[in-house]
Design a protein around this motif. Structure first.
Motif, PDB file in Angstrom:
ATOM      1  N   ALA A   1     -14.899  19.784 -13.570  1.00 61.23           N
ATOM      2  CA  ALA A   1     -16.227  19.195 -13.734  1.00 61.23           C
ATOM      3  C   ALA A   1     -16.723  18.522 -12.448  1.00 61.23           C
ATOM      4  O   ALA A   1     -17.904  18.216 -12.323  1.00 61.23           O
ATOM      5  N   ALA A   2     -15.807  18.302 -11.495  1.00 62.17           N
ATOM      6  CA  ALA A   2     -16.218  17.683 -10.231  1.00 62.17           C
ATOM      7  C   ALA A   2     -16.223  18.749  -9.129  1.00 62.17           C
ATOM      8  O   ALA A   2     -15.990  19.932  -9.390  1.00 62.17           O
ATOM      9  N   GLY A   3     -16.510  18.313  -7.885  1.00 67.58           N
ATOM     10  CA  GLY A   3     -16.654  19.271  -6.783  1.00 67.58           C
ATOM     11  C   GLY A   3     -15.323  19.654  -6.152  1.00 67.58           C
ATOM     12  O   GLY A   3     -14.253  19.232  -6.598  1.00 67.58           O
ATOM     13  N   LYS A   4     -15.437  20.455  -5.116  1.00 71.35           N
ATOM     14  CA  LYS A   4     -14.238  20.937  -4.419  1.00 71.35           C
ATOM     15  C   LYS A   4     -13.514  19.799  -3.694  1.00 71.35           C
ATOM     16  O   LYS A   4     -14.093  18.762  -3.391  1.00 71.35           O
ATOM     17  N   THR A   5     -12.262  20.027  -3.397  1.00 68.97           N
ATOM     18  CA  THR A   5     -11.457  19.061  -2.662  1.00 68.97           C
ATOM     19  C   THR A   5     -11.765  19.190  -1.174  1.00 68.97           C
ATOM     20  O   THR A   5     -11.633  20.266  -0.599  1.00 68.97           O
ATOM     21  N   ALA A   6     -12.199  18.096  -0.553  1.00 69.36           N
ATOM     22  CA  ALA A   6     -12.498  18.128   0.892  1.00 69.36           C
ATOM     23  C   ALA A   6     -11.196  18.361   1.669  1.00 69.36           C
ATOM     24  O   ALA A   6     -10.119  17.976   1.214  1.00 69.36           O
ATOM     25  N   PRO A   7     -11.282  18.986   2.846  1.00 76.93           N
ATOM     26  CA  PRO A   7     -10.050  19.280   3.596  1.00 76.93           C
ATOM     27  C   PRO A   7      -9.287  18.021   4.015  1.00 76.93           C
ATOM     28  O   PRO A   7      -9.861  16.951   4.208  1.00 76.93           O
ATOM     29  N   ALA A   8      -7.980  18.176   4.147  1.00 76.95           N
ATOM     30  CA  ALA A   8      -7.083  17.045   4.417  1.00 76.95           C
ATOM     31  C   ALA A   8      -7.347  16.391   5.769  1.00 76.95           C
ATOM     32  O   ALA A   8      -7.198  15.182   5.918  1.00 76.95           O
ATOM     33  N   HIS A   9      -7.744  17.174   6.779  1.00 77.46           N
ATOM     34  CA  HIS A   9      -7.737  16.647   8.150  1.00 77.46           C
ATOM     35  C   HIS A   9      -8.827  15.622   8.442  1.00 77.46           C
ATOM     36  O   HIS A   9      -8.841  15.045   9.525  1.00 77.46           O
ATOM     37  N   GLY A  10      -9.728  15.350   7.473  1.00 72.80           N
ATOM     38  CA  GLY A  10     -10.724  14.298   7.668  1.00 72.80           C
ATOM     39  C   GLY A  10     -10.269  12.947   7.124  1.00 72.80           C
ATOM     40  O   GLY A  10     -10.960  11.949   7.298  1.00 72.80           O
ATOM     41  N   LEU A  11      -9.119  12.918   6.463  1.00 74.23           N
ATOM     42  CA  LEU A  11      -8.699  11.716   5.723  1.00 74.23           C
ATOM     43  C   LEU A  11      -7.699  10.850   6.496  1.00 74.23           C
ATOM     44  O   LEU A  11      -6.767  11.370   7.123  1.00 74.23           O
ATOM     45  N   TYR A  12      -7.937   9.524   6.419  1.00 74.62           N
ATOM     46  CA  TYR A  12      -7.076   8.531   7.074  1.00 74.62           C
ATOM     47  C   TYR A  12      -6.690   7.454   6.069  1.00 74.62           C
ATOM     48  O   TYR A  12      -7.576   6.877   5.432  1.00 74.62           O
ATOM     49  N   LEU A  13      -5.407   7.168   5.947  1.00 74.86           N
ATOM     50  CA  LEU A  13      -4.956   5.995   5.190  1.00 74.86           C
ATOM     51  C   LEU A  13      -5.036   4.813   6.154  1.00 74.86           C
ATOM     52  O   LEU A  13      -4.295   4.749   7.135  1.00 74.86           O
ATOM     53  N   VAL A  14      -5.980   3.911   5.906  1.00 72.82           N
ATOM     54  CA  VAL A  14      -6.290   2.858   6.873  1.00 72.82           C
ATOM     55  C   VAL A  14      -5.463   1.598   6.663  1.00 72.82           C
ATOM     56  O   VAL A  14      -4.976   0.995   7.614  1.00 72.82           O
ATOM     57  N   ARG A  15      -5.300   1.190   5.399  1.00 76.70           N
ATOM     58  CA  ARG A  15      -4.648  -0.100   5.156  1.00 76.70           C
ATOM     59  C   ARG A  15      -4.074  -0.136   3.750  1.00 76.70           C
ATOM     60  O   ARG A  15      -4.656   0.453   2.830  1.00 76.70           O
ATOM     61  N   VAL A  16      -2.950  -0.820   3.592  1.00 75.69           N
ATOM     62  CA  VAL A  16      -2.362  -1.045   2.273  1.00 75.69           C
ATOM     63  C   VAL A  16      -2.251  -2.555   2.094  1.00 75.69           C
ATOM     64  O   VAL A  16      -1.715  -3.242   2.963  1.00 75.69           O
ATOM     65  N   ASP A  17      -2.775  -3.060   0.991  1.00 71.20           N
ATOM     66  CA  ASP A  17      -2.709  -4.506   0.737  1.00 71.20           C
ATOM     67  C   ASP A  17      -1.609  -4.819  -0.270  1.00 71.20           C
ATOM     68  O   ASP A  17      -1.381  -4.055  -1.213  1.00 71.20           O
ATOM     69  N   TYR A  18      -0.985  -5.995  -0.085  1.00 70.23           N
ATOM     70  CA  TYR A  18       0.100  -6.447  -0.978  1.00 70.23           C
ATOM     71  C   TYR A  18      -0.183  -7.833  -1.514  1.00 70.23           C
ATOM     72  O   TYR A  18      -1.015  -8.541  -0.965  1.00 70.23           O
TER      73      TYR A  18
END
Lengths: 244, 244
Positions: free
Chosen positions: B227-244
């Motif tokens: 029901a949603a759109g296509k998965t954007a390619p991986a190479h545009g994605l950045y994990l920027v920060r993880v909070d604890y």
């Protein structure tokens, strides 16, 4: 015959610089190969500046003459379809026959990127010079001011060179930081071989306290490469724009 | 025994993602090899999130336990000296034994980069998704608002997954442009598999006029990936920060 002006972006990491060389991958050779395929003729491409091995471009300019008749959109699509993924054409323009990418240029803008933090960067490893120790940017800015103007830049010229004229008009040498990324922009009517990298290497020595701001005047006056600082590494340098 | 928290930057281009796999280079395997050398013991490293093949990190977090006693500065220098140049340690912290990079996380920030211009990029070829046609960013922003909140994101979850809980609290989904680079920031308490890429792929369909802003409500309600759109390619994605 039509003269064509290309504006190019490239990642210089895997190339031995702009200029064609035997047995080495170069930007010029990659371009000539692909333009030759599209033009269906062997031809020579002239570049605005001969970037060194590892130097990048956001706006290098190249020109060539061809009898092939295509629209600028067709040239752009054909070249970007055939070029390796680390070289691309940003624009294609039809220009008068007098246009020459190198001799018609009246100004060039370079940017040098320094990553100033203790630990190295994975993403910017080939894109910025990593300087661990904190740089005194105010001292660097003051030193940079000494270099502005129409001056003899022999002390900032790499060798060997066949260049006879060491006088350049440096109009801008600005330093600005965004978090730990320092961007140094240099604009001049022309640049000597490795001039931006020699200026940046010298400014970094000022920023590290190894050299005083005032010493830059003496470095310039000496007209001797050994009077200035080391040449900063190629991989931090970007040719941003060429003006005509 | 000491529990150690690492903050990592990496260029995911040449890795088959975070998680250890037989016969494939992964970030986790590269880290475990090097940490094992420094710790002089075989040990397991836990990551905050399992980034996919080609996804980058500016602030991935990993943890491990060791009997080796070194200062954080010594750990940092030793690991950065041994790690490949496309992975680096940004910080080393000693944390209480209860700390677990994955289970202790309370929030994550991702950034997705889209290069929105007719011609491709040489320098950002592995760093941003190239979308040729001009995107309607206002429409994308309105559509993004529909996704904010504590919702069932089943329609944006990749398969296969062993995850039982499709509810995430998406607190931020912002879109800002700097010239032709569009940055989409997503912050949530947790993310489902490929959730950011599915949201971005769907927003781009809105930006291209292939999908209405209002349809996002229906996509969410359907709880069905199709029901949603296509998965954007991986190479545009950045994990920027993880909070604890």
């Amino acid at each position: 015959m039509q003269t064509i002006k290309l504006t190019l972006e490239y990642d210089g990491t895997h190339y031995a610089g702009w200029q064609r060389q035997a047995d080495q991958p170069t930007i010029q050779a990659a371009l000539e190969l692909v333009i030759g395929q599209v033009a269906q003729a062997t031809l020579a491409v002239v570049g605005a500046g001969r970037t060194d091995s590892g130097v990048h471009a956001l706006g290098q300019v190249a020109s060539f003459r061809t009898e092939r008749q295509l629209s600028s959109e067709e040239w752009s699509r054909a070249l970007n379809g055939l070029l390796p993924d680390d070289i691309c054409v940003r624009s294609v323009e039809f220009v008068p026959d007098e246009f020459h990418a190198r001799y018609s240029a009246v100004g060039k803008l370079y940017e040098y990127r320094i990553l100033n933090r203790p630990h190295r960067s994975a993403l910017d490893r080939d894109r910025a010079w990593h300087v661990r120790k904190q740089l005194d940017q105010d001292a660097m800015r003051k030193a940079a001011e000494c270099l502005i103007g129409r001056q003899d830049f022999s002390s900032f010229q790499g060798s060997p060179t066949d260049n006879q004229n060491p006088v350049c008009h440096l109009r801008q040498l600005s330093i600005r930081a965004e978090s730990d990324l320092i961007r140094i922009e240099a604009y001049a009517d022309r640049f000597l071989k490795q001039m931006v990298r020699a200026m940046v290497g010298t400014l970094v020595e000022v920023g590290l306290g190894k050299r005083t701001e005032a010493s830059l005047q003496n470095s310039l006056a000496a007209r001797d490469r050994s009077a200035a600082g080391k040449t900063a590494p190629a991989h931090g340098l970007y040719l941003v724009r060429v003006d005509y």
